[in-house]
Design a protein around this motif. Sequence first.
Motif, mmCIF file in Angstrom:
data_model
loop_
_atom_site.group_PDB
_atom_site.id
_atom_site.type_symbol
_atom_site.label_atom_id
_atom_site.label_comp_id
_atom_site.label_asym_id
_atom_site.label_seq_id
_atom_site.Cartn_x
_atom_site.Cartn_y
_atom_site.Cartn_z
ATOM 1 N N VAL A 79 0.839 -1.201 0.000
ATOM 2 C CA VAL A 79 0.000 0.000 0.000
ATOM 3 C C VAL A 79 0.874 1.251 0.000
ATOM 4 O O VAL A 79 0.595 2.235 -0.710
ATOM 5 C CB VAL A 79 -0.933 -0.009 1.230
ATOM 6 C CG1 VAL A 79 -1.652 1.339 1.368
ATOM 7 C CG2 VAL A 79 -1.945 -1.144 1.130
ATOM 8 N N ALA A 80 1.958 1.225 0.794
ATOM 9 C CA ALA A 80 2.859 2.381 0.861
ATOM 10 C C ALA A 80 3.508 2.654 -0.489
ATOM 11 O O ALA A 80 3.663 3.816 -0.904
ATOM 12 C CB ALA A 80 3.931 2.144 1.923
ATOM 13 N N LEU A 81 3.889 1.592 -1.204
ATOM 14 C CA LEU A 81 4.490 1.766 -2.525
ATOM 15 C C LEU A 81 3.498 2.354 -3.512
ATOM 16 O O LEU A 81 3.846 3.216 -4.329
ATOM 17 C CB LEU A 81 5.010 0.413 -3.038
ATOM 18 C CG LEU A 81 6.314 -0.091 -2.408
ATOM 19 C CD1 LEU A 81 6.584 -1.530 -2.836
ATOM 20 C CD2 LEU A 81 7.481 0.813 -2.823
ATOM 21 N N VAL A 82 2.258 1.891 -3.434
ATOM 22 C CA VAL A 82 1.224 2.427 -4.333
ATOM 23 C C VAL A 82 1.014 3.908 -4.067
ATOM 24 O O VAL A 82 0.838 4.713 -5.001
ATOM 25 C CB VAL A 82 -0.091 1.640 -4.149
ATOM 26 C CG1 VAL A 82 -1.239 2.355 -4.878
ATOM 27 C CG2 VAL A 82 0.064 0.221 -4.676
ATOM 28 N N GLU A 83 1.046 4.288 -2.778
ATOM 29 C CA GLU A 83 0.848 5.694 -2.418
ATOM 30 C C GLU A 83 2.084 6.533 -2.703
ATOM 31 O O GLU A 83 2.012 7.768 -2.676
ATOM 32 C CB GLU A 83 0.451 5.803 -0.952
ATOM 33 C CG GLU A 83 -0.929 5.195 -0.668
ATOM 34 C CD GLU A 83 -1.302 5.274 0.798
ATOM 35 O OE1 GLU A 83 -0.421 5.606 1.621
ATOM 36 O OE2 GLU A 83 -2.468 5.000 1.124
ATOM 37 N N GLY A 84 3.256 5.879 -2.906
ATOM 38 C CA GLY A 84 4.419 6.585 -3.426
ATOM 39 C C GLY A 84 5.475 7.021 -2.432
ATOM 40 O O GLY A 84 6.493 7.580 -2.843
ATOM 41 N N ASN A 123 1.700 7.064 15.303
ATOM 42 C CA ASN A 123 0.381 6.564 15.734
ATOM 43 C C ASN A 123 -0.758 6.934 14.795
ATOM 44 O O ASN A 123 -1.934 6.811 15.180
ATOM 45 C CB ASN A 123 0.037 7.034 17.148
ATOM 46 C CG ASN A 123 0.924 6.403 18.199
ATOM 47 O OD1 ASN A 123 1.371 5.274 18.047
ATOM 48 N ND2 ASN A 123 1.189 7.124 19.273
ATOM 49 N N ALA A 124 -0.466 7.363 13.574
ATOM 50 C CA ALA A 124 -1.533 7.618 12.612
ATOM 51 C C ALA A 124 -2.253 6.305 12.303
ATOM 52 O O ALA A 124 -1.635 5.318 11.928
ATOM 53 C CB ALA A 124 -0.958 8.216 11.331
ATOM 54 N N GLY A 125 -3.564 6.306 12.484
ATOM 55 C CA GLY A 125 -4.335 5.088 12.245
ATOM 56 C C GLY A 125 -4.438 4.172 13.445
ATOM 57 O O GLY A 125 -4.933 3.053 13.315
ATOM 58 N N LYS A 126 -4.017 4.641 14.606
ATOM 59 C CA LYS A 126 -4.138 3.811 15.819
ATOM 60 C C LYS A 126 -5.486 4.014 16.493
ATOM 61 O O LYS A 126 -6.111 3.083 16.968
ATOM 62 C CB LYS A 126 -3.005 4.148 16.781
ATOM 63 C CG LYS A 126 -2.909 3.198 17.981
ATOM 64 C CD LYS A 126 -1.664 3.491 18.807
ATOM 65 C CE LYS A 126 -1.501 2.466 19.927
ATOM 66 N NZ LYS A 126 -0.270 2.721 20.732
ATOM 67 N N HIS A 127 -5.944 5.257 16.560
ATOM 68 C CA HIS A 127 -7.239 5.607 17.151
ATOM 69 C C HIS A 127 -7.954 6.582 16.217
ATOM 70 O O HIS A 127 -7.566 7.750 16.149
ATOM 71 C CB HIS A 127 -7.056 6.264 18.521
ATOM 72 C CG HIS A 127 -6.365 5.419 19.528
ATOM 73 N ND1 HIS A 127 -6.995 4.404 20.215
ATOM 74 C CD2 HIS A 127 -5.091 5.439 19.978
ATOM 75 C CE1 HIS A 127 -6.135 3.850 21.047
ATOM 76 N NE2 HIS A 127 -4.970 4.449 20.910
ATOM 77 N N PRO A 128 -8.995 6.150 15.532
ATOM 78 C CA PRO A 128 -9.490 4.782 15.393
ATOM 79 C C PRO A 128 -8.593 3.948 14.487
ATOM 80 O O PRO A 128 -7.747 4.505 13.777
ATOM 81 C CB PRO A 128 -10.870 4.985 14.759
ATOM 82 C CG PRO A 128 -10.745 6.265 13.992
ATOM 83 C CD PRO A 128 -9.816 7.128 14.786
ATOM 84 N N GLY A 172 -6.793 2.267 11.608
ATOM 85 C CA GLY A 172 -6.706 2.471 10.171
ATOM 86 C C GLY A 172 -6.087 1.253 9.500
ATOM 87 O O GLY A 172 -5.385 0.469 10.141
ATOM 88 N N LEU A 173 -6.325 1.112 8.217
ATOM 89 C CA LEU A 173 -5.880 -0.085 7.503
ATOM 90 C C LEU A 173 -4.369 -0.254 7.574
ATOM 91 O O LEU A 173 -3.865 -1.322 7.932
ATOM 92 C CB LEU A 173 -6.331 -0.027 6.044
ATOM 93 C CG LEU A 173 -5.855 -1.182 5.150
ATOM 94 C CD1 LEU A 173 -6.394 -2.519 5.660
ATOM 95 C CD2 LEU A 173 -6.277 -0.950 3.699
ATOM 96 N N ALA A 174 -3.611 0.787 7.236
ATOM 97 C CA ALA A 174 -2.157 0.663 7.199
ATOM 98 C C ALA A 174 -1.592 0.323 8.573
ATOM 99 O O ALA A 174 -0.754 -0.574 8.716
ATOM 100 C CB ALA A 174 -1.534 1.957 6.668
ATOM 101 N N PHE A 175 -2.053 1.041 9.589
ATOM 102 C CA PHE A 175 -1.545 0.798 10.937
ATOM 103 C C PHE A 175 -1.834 -0.638 11.370
ATOM 104 O O PHE A 175 -0.970 -1.323 11.923
ATOM 105 C CB PHE A 175 -2.167 1.777 11.932
ATOM 106 C CG PHE A 175 -1.600 1.667 13.321
ATOM 107 C CD1 PHE A 175 -0.563 2.492 13.724
ATOM 108 C CD2 PHE A 175 -2.081 0.725 14.224
ATOM 109 C CE1 PHE A 175 -0.014 2.381 14.998
ATOM 110 C CE2 PHE A 175 -1.549 0.601 15.495
ATOM 111 C CZ PHE A 175 -0.509 1.431 15.884
ATOM 112 N N MET A 176 -3.062 -1.102 11.141
ATOM 113 C CA MET A 176 -3.438 -2.435 11.610
ATOM 114 C C MET A 176 -2.731 -3.535 10.820
ATOM 115 O O MET A 176 -2.383 -4.580 11.385
ATOM 116 C CB MET A 176 -4.955 -2.605 11.538
ATOM 117 C CG MET A 176 -5.725 -1.665 12.469
ATOM 118 S SD MET A 176 -5.164 -1.733 14.199
ATOM 119 C CE MET A 176 -5.677 -3.389 14.657
#
Length: 368
Positions: free
Chosen positions: A250-255, A267-272, A274-278
Amino acid sequence: MVNWKEIPQLPKAEGRIDAIDLARGIAIALMIVSHAVSGLVGIRNVPDWGMVPVHFLTKFSSSLFILVFGVALAVAFLAHTQTEQWPKRRLKLWLRALEVWFWYKMLIVVEMLPFSAPGDIVDTLLYGRFAIWVEILGFYAIALLWVPLILPLWARAPLWGRIATIVGLVLLSAWLQGVSFGGNDILKALLVDHQDHYAWGQISRAPLIFIGLLMGEALLRCYFSARLRRRLVLTLMGAGALMIAAFYGVALVEGDVHAAMMAVALNAGKHPPGLAFMLFSVGGALILLGLALADGALAARVLLPLTIVGSDALKAFIFHIVMIFLVLRFLLEGEGMYTYPQALGVGGLLILGAAAWIWLTRWMTKHR
């Protein structure tokens, strides 16, 4: 061949499985390092080389902790839900919930004491707002109230029903993120997380508990056979590796891979959730759990301090919060006085200190 309609007949664990304690100890050790850094240095003051890879890798902790919670429930309680012992064991879980809730409230005071007004502390104690570092205890205190009601139903449910429950809860949690809950942000945070609060939602995290229950069932069947345990370990580590690969995909697709890693470290995507974090957090947790189970008895002896820490998670949690926030931050006025490498060293010493404290209190109890 998997029988999706079969109701499991679980064997009972003979004694404590040290590999579970080791896995839990690894989760707590990563948590202690993270809390030492964020509590003494502050995330904004961490150098880039500390965010990635060090603080980045500590993000395995929360998912591993919750997965092991489910594993331990399956091993210690699930097989007893249809026996006469269940009411006594259910009461034990509820009493544990009360104990965890008590320490959660006490540690809120410890965490907030250095820099918060008494009114803010009281407001937090009354669920008017949330603290930060101790909120995981609040999650467990509530989870231990409803989990004993679910376990007998889970034990009787066929595999398809348990899988459907997990998928359904994931979808329900995602849908509830768009619900306002009548403007009650506290309720939303308690149920499904909220971006403005560092609380752990019961519905959003329940799938991890249930996945842990499934893994605990597999562990009961496989752990005491070298061939089956090897298959379980490879399955867990393979699934974890695929999830981490998906995160990087996913990170490669986003560049920008490094930006994606930094976002997780922050902690981006920890609360709530998120797909990448999880993907990254759960994937790493599965790999660590597989490593702990690979040769659990030997690894538990080699990494004895971690095993001791994992054998009494609540006491280890209390120890490190008191040392960081009451002793180092409040009594010694140490916030901002440590460099990042020094904070890492403090985290390592706190892991050893927690293990020593648990061992000492057990020794004192035994020799009274």
